[in-house]
Write a protein that holds these residues in place. Structure first.
Motif: not given
Length: 373
Positions: A79-86, A161-173
């Protein structure tokens, strides 16, 4: 009347008055409605008695599936710009849902200006952040993500980025029904998880509920001072031990290094300059260092400041409003400060341990890994 008789009469009156104010721990070993009357400042407004937390306020969009998704997102550095901070980088379940630092480190190890407020019990607050710039968890959820000093992300890029991750696409659905992740869904998912971060019952809660042996006499004396001479109840009241309001206590460092104008940054109003939201005292033992700038690692040090009346109006910068009328010298003795500190330590219970969830893996492009051909 002879002078010695008048002197004796005055002494007896003083003794009677002292006896009338005498404290007994048994005054509090009964339902809170029967406790001695609190001593409140006339400008404190309506003040709620100390109490256990109520049921979580319901919202019609919170479901278990949305909460589960929110938990994954909360711990996901993607969720961060660097991919390192949650979100969990600054709100760590092992650190009272804060980070234990004076101020947080964000993108590129930039230091923030303020102490990370614990998100414990955030669901009950109408205004969030030290300056109250967000009204509720849904409005708050996306602000750290796009803040350049914190997570420094472009929201559209995060959603892509989230929509390109299959697990998140399914989780949001599963959570919201058909459709991609968008800003509203992301905010509600994070808020659904965050609103379930709730304090566990502490010793004061148990005492109020009738377990009168869980506080000793010194701690009960501290409770009495909290509600009377020390004036703590004026601002730190109700089940959250906070009125949720904004007060000027003289710690804005206005005109100096570390200046922070507080609530004025959210409202633009000069009368809000130097005001900060009253923090909750629940679980304060696990959320040090304290105050909006994190400058205070010692609880006794904070008590000493309030006992002295903070810096007093006479030392304020001329461009600052007057201190809150609730700030005044308290004249507490060391014995009383000991009791008050002992009581404050009854307000904490270590939050439940929570492991970070397993995160959906990024989709692997087989062409990227086909290095042998």
């Amino acid at each position: 009347m002879p002078p010695y008789i008048m002197s004796l009469a005055l002494t007896l009156c003083a003794f009677a008055a002292l006896k009338a104010q005498a404290f007994s721990p048994d005054d509090y070993r009964q339902p809170a409605a029967q406790w001695p009357a609190a001593e409140l400042h006339k400008q404190a407004g309506p003040v709620a008695e100390l109490a256990p937390l109520p049921e979580l306020p319901p919202v019609d969009w919170h479901t278990p599936a949305i909460e589960t998704l929110g938990q994954q997102l909360f711990f996901d550095p993607r969720l961060s710009g660097s991919g390192q901070i949650a979100c969990a980088s600054c709100h760590d379940p092992d650190l009272g849902w804060a980070d234990g630092r004076r101020v947080a480190f964000g993108h590129d190890r930039q230091a923030g200006a303020r102490n990370s407020m614990s998100i414990l019990n955030a669901a009950w607050f109408d205004h969030l952040f030290w300056d109250g710039r967000a009204t509720g968890l849904v409005e708050q959820a996306l602000l750290p993500i796009t803040n350049p000093i914190e997570m420094n992300a472009n929201l559209d890029q995060v959603l892509t980025r989230l929509n390109q991750i299959p697990g998140y696409r399914q989780a949001f659905t599963n959570a919201f029904g058909p459709g991609p992740a968008d800003a509203v869904r992301l905010a509600k998912a994070l808020a659904a998880f965050e609103r379930r971060i709730v304090s566990r019952p502490n010793r004061l809660d148990r005492f109020i509920q009738g377990q009168y042996n869980v506080l000793n006499d010194q701690e009960i004396f501290g409770l009495h001072l909290y509600r009377t001479k020390a004036g703590c109840l004026n601002c730190h009241n109700g089940p959250l031990y906070s009125d949720g309001k904004f007060h000027h206590t003289g710690l804005s460092y206005y005109g100096r290094k570390y200046e922070d104008t507080g609530r004025e940054q959210a409202t633009g109003q000069i009368e809000d300059r130097g005001k900060f939201r009253t923090p909750s005292l629940r679980d304060l033992s696990h959320t040090a260092p304290w105050m909006h700038n994190g400058f205070f690692p010692s609880l006794r040090g904070i008590l000493n400041m309030y006992n002295a009346g903070m810096i007093g109006d006479s030392q304020l910068h001329p461009d600052l409003p007057q201190l809150s009328p609730l700030i005044r010298p308290l004249h507490l003795s060391n014995h009383e400060l000991d009791a008050l500190e002992a009581f404050l330590n009854t307000l904490s219970r270590r939050p439940l341990a929570l492991r970070a969830p397993k995160l959906p893996p990024k989709q692997i492009n087989i062409n990227d890994n086909d290095s042998h051909h």
